[in-house]
Design a protein around this motif. Structure first.
Motif, PDB file in Angstrom:
ATOM      1  N   VAL A  33       0.833  -1.211   0.000  1.00 56.03           N
ATOM      2  CA  VAL A  33       0.000   0.000   0.000  1.00 56.03           C
ATOM      3  C   VAL A  33       0.865   1.258   0.000  1.00 56.03           C
ATOM      4  O   VAL A  33       0.592   2.220  -0.726  1.00 56.03           O
ATOM      5  CB  VAL A  33      -0.956   0.005   1.213  1.00 56.03           C
ATOM      6  N   GLU A  34       1.938   1.251   0.795  1.00 48.85           N
ATOM      7  CA  GLU A  34       2.834   2.409   0.829  1.00 48.85           C
ATOM      8  C   GLU A  34       3.499   2.611  -0.536  1.00 48.85           C
ATOM      9  O   GLU A  34       3.659   3.745  -0.999  1.00 48.85           O
ATOM     10  CB  GLU A  34       3.899   2.236   1.909  1.00 48.85           C
ATOM     11  N   ALA A  35       3.884   1.509  -1.187  1.00 43.45           N
ATOM     12  CA  ALA A  35       4.497   1.610  -2.522  1.00 43.45           C
ATOM     13  C   ALA A  35       3.485   2.147  -3.536  1.00 43.45           C
ATOM     14  O   ALA A  35       3.822   2.962  -4.396  1.00 43.45           O
ATOM     15  CB  ALA A  35       5.032   0.251  -2.956  1.00 43.45           C
ATOM     16  N   HIS A  36       2.227   1.693  -3.445  1.00 44.14           N
ATOM     17  CA  HIS A  36       1.164   2.245  -4.299  1.00 44.14           C
ATOM     18  C   HIS A  36       1.070   3.752  -4.096  1.00 44.14           C
ATOM     19  O   HIS A  36       1.012   4.534  -5.055  1.00 44.14           O
ATOM     20  CB  HIS A  36      -0.187   1.613  -3.938  1.00 44.14           C
ATOM     21  N   ALA A  37       1.026   4.170  -2.818  1.00 37.14           N
ATOM     22  CA  ALA A  37       0.831   5.581  -2.505  1.00 37.14           C
ATOM     23  C   ALA A  37       1.992   6.438  -3.004  1.00 37.14           C
ATOM     24  O   ALA A  37       1.781   7.549  -3.505  1.00 37.14           O
ATOM     25  CB  ALA A  37       0.663   5.751  -0.992  1.00 37.14           C
ATOM     26  N   ARG A  38       3.220   5.940  -2.859  1.00 37.36           N
ATOM     27  CA  ARG A  38       4.367   6.711  -3.350  1.00 37.36           C
ATOM     28  C   ARG A  38       4.290   6.921  -4.852  1.00 37.36           C
ATOM     29  O   ARG A  38       4.631   7.995  -5.365  1.00 37.36           O
ATOM     30  CB  ARG A  38       5.674   5.994  -2.985  1.00 37.36           C
ATOM     31  N   ARG A  39       3.838   5.901  -5.550  1.00 34.75           N
ATOM     32  CA  ARG A  39       3.745   6.018  -7.006  1.00 34.75           C
ATOM     33  C   ARG A  39       2.562   6.894  -7.423  1.00 34.75           C
ATOM     34  O   ARG A  39       2.635   7.604  -8.422  1.00 34.75           O
ATOM     35  CB  ARG A  39       3.683   4.626  -7.629  1.00 34.75           C
ATOM     36  N   ILE A  40       1.475   6.864  -6.662  1.00 38.45           N
ATOM     37  CA  ILE A  40       0.353   7.762  -6.942  1.00 38.45           C
ATOM     38  C   ILE A  40       0.802   9.210  -6.781  1.00 38.45           C
ATOM     39  O   ILE A  40       0.451  10.081  -7.581  1.00 38.45           O
ATOM     40  CB  ILE A  40      -0.828   7.472  -5.989  1.00 38.45           C
ATOM     41  N   ALA A  41       1.594   9.484  -5.738  1.00 41.02           N
ATOM     42  CA  ALA A  41       2.059  10.845  -5.478  1.00 41.02           C
ATOM     43  C   ALA A  41       2.910  11.389  -6.621  1.00 41.02           C
ATOM     44  O   ALA A  41       2.997  12.605  -6.817  1.00 41.02           O
ATOM     45  CB  ALA A  41       2.849  10.882  -4.172  1.00 41.02           C
ATOM     46  N   LEU A  63       1.861   0.565 -12.561  1.00 38.30           N
ATOM     47  CA  LEU A  63       2.138   1.131 -11.244  1.00 38.30           C
ATOM     48  C   LEU A  63       2.034   0.031 -10.185  1.00 38.30           C
ATOM     49  O   LEU A  63       2.907  -0.101  -9.317  1.00 38.30           O
ATOM     50  CB  LEU A  63       1.151   2.264 -10.957  1.00 38.30           C
ATOM     51  N   HIS A  64       0.964  -0.767 -10.268  1.00 40.84           N
ATOM     52  CA  HIS A  64       0.794  -1.869  -9.320  1.00 40.84           C
ATOM     53  C   HIS A  64       1.900  -2.907  -9.484  1.00 40.84           C
ATOM     54  O   HIS A  64       2.430  -3.426  -8.487  1.00 40.84           O
ATOM     55  CB  HIS A  64      -0.569  -2.528  -9.520  1.00 40.84           C
ATOM     56  N   LYS A  65       2.281  -3.211 -10.722  1.00 37.78           N
ATOM     57  CA  LYS A  65       3.342  -4.198 -10.960  1.00 37.78           C
ATOM     58  C   LYS A  65       4.635  -3.781 -10.263  1.00 37.78           C
ATOM     59  O   LYS A  65       5.283  -4.585  -9.595  1.00 37.78           O
ATOM     60  CB  LYS A  65       3.583  -4.353 -12.462  1.00 37.78           C
ATOM     61  N   ASN A  66       5.006  -2.520 -10.429  1.00 38.36           N
ATOM     62  CA  ASN A  66       6.239  -2.045  -9.810  1.00 38.36           C
ATOM     63  C   ASN A  66       6.161  -2.097  -8.292  1.00 38.36           C
ATOM     64  O   ASN A  66       7.123  -2.462  -7.613  1.00 38.36           O
ATOM     65  CB  ASN A  66       6.539  -0.623 -10.274  1.00 38.36           C
ATOM     66  N   ALA A  67       4.990  -1.736  -7.740  1.00 37.69           N
ATOM     67  CA  ALA A  67       4.811  -1.789  -6.288  1.00 37.69           C
ATOM     68  C   ALA A  67       4.843  -3.231  -5.786  1.00 37.69           C
ATOM     69  O   ALA A  67       5.454  -3.532  -4.753  1.00 37.69           O
ATOM     70  CB  ALA A  67       3.493  -1.118  -5.903  1.00 37.69           C
ATOM     71  N   ALA A  68       4.194  -4.141  -6.522  1.00 41.28           N
ATOM     72  CA  ALA A  68       4.163  -5.549  -6.114  1.00 41.28           C
ATOM     73  C   ALA A  68       5.555  -6.167  -6.189  1.00 41.28           C
ATOM     74  O   ALA A  68       5.938  -6.965  -5.327  1.00 41.28           O
ATOM     75  CB  ALA A  68       3.183  -6.326  -6.998  1.00 41.28           C
ATOM     76  N   ASP A  69       6.317  -5.818  -7.221  1.00 38.59           N
ATOM     77  CA  ASP A  69       7.689  -6.324  -7.337  1.00 38.59           C
ATOM     78  C   ASP A  69       8.530  -5.840  -6.159  1.00 38.59           C
ATOM     79  O   ASP A  69       9.334  -6.586  -5.599  1.00 38.59           O
ATOM     80  CB  ASP A  69       8.322  -5.858  -8.650  1.00 38.59           C
TER      81      ASP A  69
END
Length: 228
Positions: A33-41, A63-69
């Motif tokens: 979730v934190e990785a998602h949020a950083r990329r949304i920002a 965006l989700h792929k990068n966060a999940a990785d």
């Protein structure tokens, strides 16, 4: 130094707690979730309404792929089933933030991972799946008023010309048709396709999306016989 780290997730009002007795799953969910949020920002248009184009779907899915990785590298997966449930919840939250169905983001991510595995198989790695390339798909019933479903479209080509949509939301669901059941294809490879289906299959159309440039316009239709 942790006290100086600002939580982008809290800034966006995103939930970072996952109800699990496994601390690794809780850490995985929070990291994702934190990785998602950083990329949304980092997205200049994260607060605006989306036009819901396939291009936008692909962008959010990446965006989700990068966060999940990132989260997968950071933590060791111990409970596969619970990790999957936590990931789906995180993706749903991401979709709500960016006005895209979480099931569509998840479908694109799953399809992309399957295609990466397929490339590995062509390099000599073992793979037991008989279905070929995969794509994100929204399937529409031929029955008026029935809800659409997001899933993964695969095809078995050219051996049998079968195509299927596999949905895993609660209970697993599968829809299968043959290439000759695709009446026509609309769209282009950068904005996805609409497969217009024979209503006798029970489905009216399937909206299809994958990585831009991964397929051509006649990808899903049975080739017309040549006239000598």
């Amino acid at each position: 130094m942790g006290i100086f780290n600002r939580s982008q997730a809290r800034k966006f009002g995103m939930q970072t707690d996952w109800p699990s007795t496994d601390p690794d799953v809780r850490r995985y969910y929070k990291a994702l979730v934190e990785a998602h949020a950083r990329r949304i920002a980092q997205m200049p248009n994260h607060g605006s309404d989306s036009d819901q184009s396939w291009y936008w779907v692909e962008g959010v899915a990446l965006l989700h792929k990068n966060a999940a990785d990132y989260a997968a590298v950071l933590l060791r997966e111990r409970s596969k089933a619970e990790m999957a449930r936590a990931r789906k919840a995180a993706v749903k939250q991401l979709g709500n933030m960016l006005r895209i169905r979480g099931t569509l983001i998840e479908s694109w991510w799953v399809a992309d991972r399957m295609n990466v595995m397929r490339i590995g198989a062509s390099s000599g790695l073992p793979l037991g799946d008989k279905w070929k390339y995969a794509f994100a798909c929204t399937l529409h019933s031929a029955t008026p008023g029935s809800p659409s479903m997001d899933g993964v479209l695969q095809y078995m080509w050219p051996e049998h010309n079968f195509q299927r949509v596999h949905v895993e939301e609660g209970e697993e669901f599968e829809a299968i048709w043959r290439a000759e059941d695709v009446i026509s294809v609309e769209g282009d490879r950068y904005e996805g396709f609409v497969l217009n289906l024979d209503p006798a299959t029970g489905w009216s159309r399937a909206e299809v999306c994958g990585r831009a440039g991964n397929f051509t316009q006649d990808f899903f239709m049975k080739p017309s016989p040549k006239i000598e």
